[in-house]
Structure formats: structure tokens, C-alpha cells
Design a protein around this motif. Structure first.
Motif, PDB file in Angstrom:
ATOM      1  N   THR A  19       3.795   1.345   5.057  1.00 22.46           N
ATOM      2  CA  THR A  19       2.623   1.561   4.213  1.00 22.46           C
ATOM      3  C   THR A  19       2.234   3.028   4.190  1.00 22.46           C
ATOM      4  O   THR A  19       2.337   3.720   5.204  1.00 22.46           O
ATOM      5  N   GLY A  71       0.857  -1.179   0.000  1.00 23.61           N
ATOM      6  CA  GLY A  71       0.000   0.000   0.000  1.00 23.61           C
ATOM      7  C   GLY A  71       0.894   1.229   0.000  1.00 23.61           C
ATOM      8  O   GLY A  71       0.668   2.185   0.751  1.00 23.61           O
ATOM      9  N   THR A 107      -2.737  -1.068   5.119  1.00 26.95           N
ATOM     10  CA  THR A 107      -3.023  -2.455   4.755  1.00 26.95           C
ATOM     11  C   THR A 107      -3.093  -3.299   6.019  1.00 26.95           C
ATOM     12  O   THR A 107      -2.326  -3.053   6.959  1.00 26.95           O
TER      13      THR A 107
END
Length: 553
Positions: free
Chosen positions: A469, A321, A473
Motif C-alpha cells: 500500500t 491504496g 489501508t
């Protein structure tokens, strides 16, 4: 008289002196003026935070450089101050080769961590776990249902049940419905969880490796799965294992046991095997497995934490992500923590080969042996060729979410992703499921897919995974405690239930990469001690997806 908005130098960044694009650290308005050295750039359009804009006019085919390397080529003439998009820039990366370069590394200052220890679980082979788990392994997907039945029984009765708040929330809705109350207008919310008292205080969890393999597919799939499951059974965070087999599947229990013995000839953890087709009934299979496991739990509960050197830690570093800040804040901060651990004698695993595209030459130049460099190049080229054969390729790795947040080409994404591995020499290159045996930074061949990559890192021995991220996520792992590191403060606040560490201070200038890296390593030590439980562990994010060695980006 026209008013010209001047952009503060704090609101954009040139990552490397050779770069010909700048990164917006916050939203920049069209017509704003960026004073970059002796150059005055008027923005042709709005530049959203995390995105890039061109320093000068560029002709079709001109090279775009970030992190000091080629990351793309412009597809048509573009003007200075224009936004980089998938329409005007396509992926490109330098060719790579072994050059026999002598790499010189300057380790970071480790004085803060010298002589520090963590409280780990010592195994008889000398390795230390950062957790103490009992593991259930099915030889074939046919046993998943039986594992689910056992999980429900053991978790609920032994104090490992994750949450019943959603059950209670559903019960509230049902009661309101039965009473004729409008469930949309009623003020319902999940009640806080009750604290479960674990029966076995020194056992951190009972984990289950449900999967979809073991039969069907190819014999190579079964062989790869066997190596993977053997790696998890041998993992330093695992204290004991229960194996369930149907009996007729490709992946026979004897193959798994052979792979386990080959991986670790001294393997001596409690291990129980059960075959359903040799059992009197499903009930007898499940009760026999529970009884044997209970006895095993009693024994491994006698293991206590004891001091271990930081050199006994193995960190896996992963991103998912990702956004346009990943390569600026979280990844380099994790990279600094990685360098600290390597300097202290620990191990660091950098994987996701599709997300090293464009960073190959730097990593090759950092390899301590020609053999390691050649193995890395072979694995990278073989993987990419396989993807090209099915009409894909590493260049197709960025997801729509990545692109929306500024990762326009795979080389941009990859060169930023590679920064998680810090700057230390590459001591080894490992194929999928190969164990890390050398102190220092190792490259591990896995897909970029979040769960397939974390599954592979744990197989190579990562006891803790640092997962950066930018978009958020919920990924975790059954045996390697996974720590979520946000690239920006907005995400850390918005998804505070899954984020452990916020590196947004690097973007605002409140913290340096070194300061953030030290904080990250401190957090890892706290997790290794059992003092801090990462959000992914609390939420039961025990994701496990074996890689079949096919094309997965």
C-alpha cells in the motif's frame, strides 16, 4: 542571469527503456532541467513526487508507454516536461492473444533460504498452517447477532479480546464530564492494552465469518457463498469449525457440507453444526454452541508447531491504496520474494483481475500451458464485458486516491500491480474459490476490491497475504495472516500502527529490489513461525466480504 535548477538523476526514473514518460521520485519544481541521456528537458510545471512527465512533445492520439507497454493515449497535443494528468491522458491497452511463446525464466539466487524451515501446524492431509484458528461460520446473515454474542463471550473469557483501551478512554471522558471538566482541554489518551493471557496456548485465535448472504439474492449467490465457506473451513490455518444455521435459508447446511466434502473428501477436522429453528431457545442454541466449541478447543489445543519446508507456504500477493511508487518499490520487492518462494517450491497467488488490464499479454506469454492461457483470457474478457454492460469497465478501476498519487490510467495501475507476481511462469489459472494445487505462480480471479480480493485469495489457500500500500489501508483477513508493506517511508512512519514493512529504501536508493525481497521473505518466515504477529492480526482486522460474481472493480 537566470539560475536553472538541475534535477539529480536520483530524483527521477525511467522504468523501462521503451517508456516515453519519466517518474518523479520527489517533488520537482517548474523550470527545473532534467538531463536524461542526451536529452535536456525543462519542466513546464511542478511535477509532484510519484507523478509522471513527458520526455518529448506528443501529438493527440500518440501512445504513452510505461513498463514497456501501452498504458494510455494523449487526448491533445502535449509538450515535453508536462505533467501527465487525467485531462491529457486516457487509458489504453494492447490487444492480447495466445502466441505459443516459449517462456524462459531465470530464478533468483535462493542460497540464503535453501534447507530453511518454518514452524507450522501440520494437518492430517499433509498441508501446513501458519496459524491455528477455530472458525465460526453462519449459513445466513440472520445468525450474525448470535455470532456476535458468542464472540464477546469467548474472546473476553479465553483471552482473545482485542482491546479495551477505547472503553477506558470513554470512561475517562465520562468521568471528566460528570466532574465538570472541559473534555477538549483535558489531556486524555487511550491507555495501553493489558496483556490477555490465552487459556489455549496453541490456538492463535477464534475467528468469525459474519456476512450478509445465505438468503435473498439468487440461488447462484448462495451456491458461490457455500463454496467460499467450504474453502475457509478447509483452510490449512483452520483447526476446527462451528456452523450456525437458521434453518429456512437458501444456503442449507447440507449444501455446505456437500461442497466441503467435494473440496476435500478426507476432511476430518472437528465440525459442529447448530440450527436455531430446531433449538428450544436462543439461549440454548448459544450455550450448546459454546459448550461444543469449548470441547473442540481443548482437543485442537493439543496440536503443536513442527518443522515444515518453505515449499509448504502459500503466499497471496495484493495491493490496495496504491500510489505512484507501488510499481517501483513495494510491488517489485514483493515480486522478488514471490520468485524466491516459487524457486523454493512454494505457491504464490496473484489475483485482482481488473488490475491486470494492460499486463495480459505478458502473463499469457508466461503461461506454461495453452489451456491456462485460454482460461485466463476467457475470465478476463467475461469479467470486462460484464462491467461494460452496466456502463463501467476495467478502465474505471483507479480510485480518486490512486489518481491523486500518480496512477492516471488503469493500465498504469495494473502493470505496476502485476509486478507483485514476480517473473516466474504461470502454472495455473483459478476461478473464484478454486484451490491452488500446483507449486508455482497461479492467477486467481477476484475483484480488485481490497477485501473481496483478500477473501478470495484465502479461499484459494493463501496462508499469508503480502499486502502492499502507498496510501495506507486497514485491510486484513480472518484466516490468512496479512502483512502490510508500505511503498514509501513517509507512510510507514505516519501509519506505523498498521504497517509491517517499509520498502521506501528502494526509492531512495538505499536498498535494491533483491535485498528488499529477501527481507520480505524473512519476515514471512518469522510470521509463519509464530514469532512475529502482523499488525493486521494484532488489530483484529478480520475483513471478510464474499463476491457475488457481479461487477466489482
Amino acid at each position: 542571469m537566470e539560475l536553472i535548477q538541475a534535477v539529480s538523476a536520483k530524483h527521477f526514473l525511467q522504468i523501462h527503456p521503451a517508456d516515453n514518460v519519466l517518474v518523479a521520485l520527489r517533488d520537482l519544481q517548474a523550470e527545473a532541467v532534467v538531463q536524461f541521456g542526451d536529452i535536456e528537458i525543462r519542466l513546464k510545471e511542478k511535477i509532484p513526487a510519484k507523478h509522471k512527465f513527458f520526455i518529448s512533445d506528443m501529438e493527440q492520439g500518440a501512445e504513452v508507454r510505461m513498463y514497456g507497454v501501452l498504458v494510455g493515449k494523449v487526448q491533445h497535443d502535449v509538450h515535453e516536461g508536462s505533467l501527465m494528468t487525467t485531462g491529457n491522458t486516457k487509458h489504453a491497452a494492447e490487444q492480447y492473444a495466445y502466441r505459443g511463446t516459449e517462456y524462459h525464466w531465470s530464478p533468483p539466487d535462493t542460497s540464503r533460504f535453501v534447507n530453511r524451515t518454518f514452524q507450522g501446524y501440520k494437518r492430517t492431509d499433509g498441508r501446513y498452517g501458519t496459524a491455528n484458528y477455530w472458525l465460526f461460520i453462519p449459513m445466513v446473515f440472520c445468525e450474525n447477532r448470535n455470532l456476535d454474542m458468542i464472540r464477546e463471550a469467548l474472546h473476553s473469557e479465553l483471552g482473545y479480546a482485542r482491546s479495551d483501551k477505547y472503553n477506558r478512554f470513554t470512561r475517562q471522558l465520562l468521568e471528566a464530564y460528570e466532574q465538570g471538566v472541559d473534555i477538549e482541554s483535558a489531556d486524555f489518551s487511550p491507555a495501553p492494552d493489558h496483556n490477555n493471557e490465552r487459556v489455549f496456548k496453541n490456538i492463535d485465535g477464534i475467528k468469525f465469518l459474519n456476512h450478509t448472504g445465505g438468503c435473498g439474492g439468487t440461488r447462484q449467490d448462495a451456491s458461490t457463498l457455500s463454496s467460499l465457506l467450504a474453502a475457509y473451513a478447509d483452510h490449512p490455518n483452520v483447526a476446527g469449525v462451528t456452523v450456525l444455521s437458521l434453518g429456512c435459508q437458501h444456503l442449507q447446511t447440507e449444501y455446505f457440507l456437500k461442497d466441503l466434502k467435494q473440496r476435500n473428501p478426507a476432511f476430518d477436522k472437528p465440525l459442529f453444526t447448530f440450527e436455531q429453528q430446531q433449538s428450544e431457545s436462543e439461549e440454548s442454541l448459544i450455550t450448546d454452541a459454546i459448550r461444543a466449541t469449548f470441547k473442540g478447543l481443548v482437543e485442537v489445543n493439543k496440536i503443536h508447531r513442527e518443522p515444515a519446508p518453505l515449499s509448504a507456504l502459500t503466499l497471496g500477493v495484493k495491493c490496495g491504496g496504491s500510489d505512484g511508487f507501488s510499481g517501483i518499490s513495494a510491488n517489485p520487492a514483493v515480486g522478488y520474494a514471490s520468485d524466491l518462494l516459487v524457486a523454493l517450491g512454494g505457491k504464490v497467488l496473484l489475483a485482482e483481475f481488473p488490475e491486470l488490464c494492460g499486463a495480459e499479454q505478458e502473463l499469457i506469454d508466461r503461461c506454461v500451458t495453452e489451456a491456462a492461457a485460454e482460461k485466463f483470457m476467457h475470465l478476463m474478457r467475461s469479467y470486462d464485458e460484464l462491467a461494460v454492460k452496466v456502463g463501467s469497465g476495467f478502465h474505471m478501476n483507479p480510485s480518486p486516491g490512486n489518481i491523486r498519487d500518480g496512477l492516471i490510467t488503469d493500465a498504469i495501475k495494473s502493470t505496476g500491480a502485476a509486478r507483485k507476481g514476480g517473473t516466474s511462469p504461470v502454472v495455473d489459472v483459478l476461478d473464484y474459490t478454486e484451490p491452488a494445487t500446483r507449486s508455482g505462480l497461479s492467477l486467481v480471479c477476484t475483484p480488485g476490491n481490497d477485501v473481496e480480493a483478500t477473501t478470495g485469495k484465502a479461499a484459494s489457500g493463501a496462508t499469508i497475504i503480502l499486502f502492499t500500500t502507498g496510501l495506507g489501508t486497514p485491510t486484513g483477513n480472518p484466516v490468512a495472516q496479512t502483512i502490510k508493506v508500505a511503498t514509501n517511508t513517509s507512510l510507514a512512519k505516519r501509519m506505523s500502527d498498521i504497517i509491517d514493512i517499509d520498502t521506501g529504501g528502494v526509492i531512495t536508493g538505499e536498498k535494491t529490489i533483491a535485498e528488499m525481497g529477501e527481507e520480505i521473505l524473512e519476515f514471512c518466515i518469522s510470521v509463519a513461525n509464530g514469532e512475529t504477529i502482523p499488525k493486521a492480526v494484532l488489530l483484529g482486522q478480520d475483513d471478510f466480504i464474499p463476491w457475488k460474481r457481479g461487477v466489482s472493480l
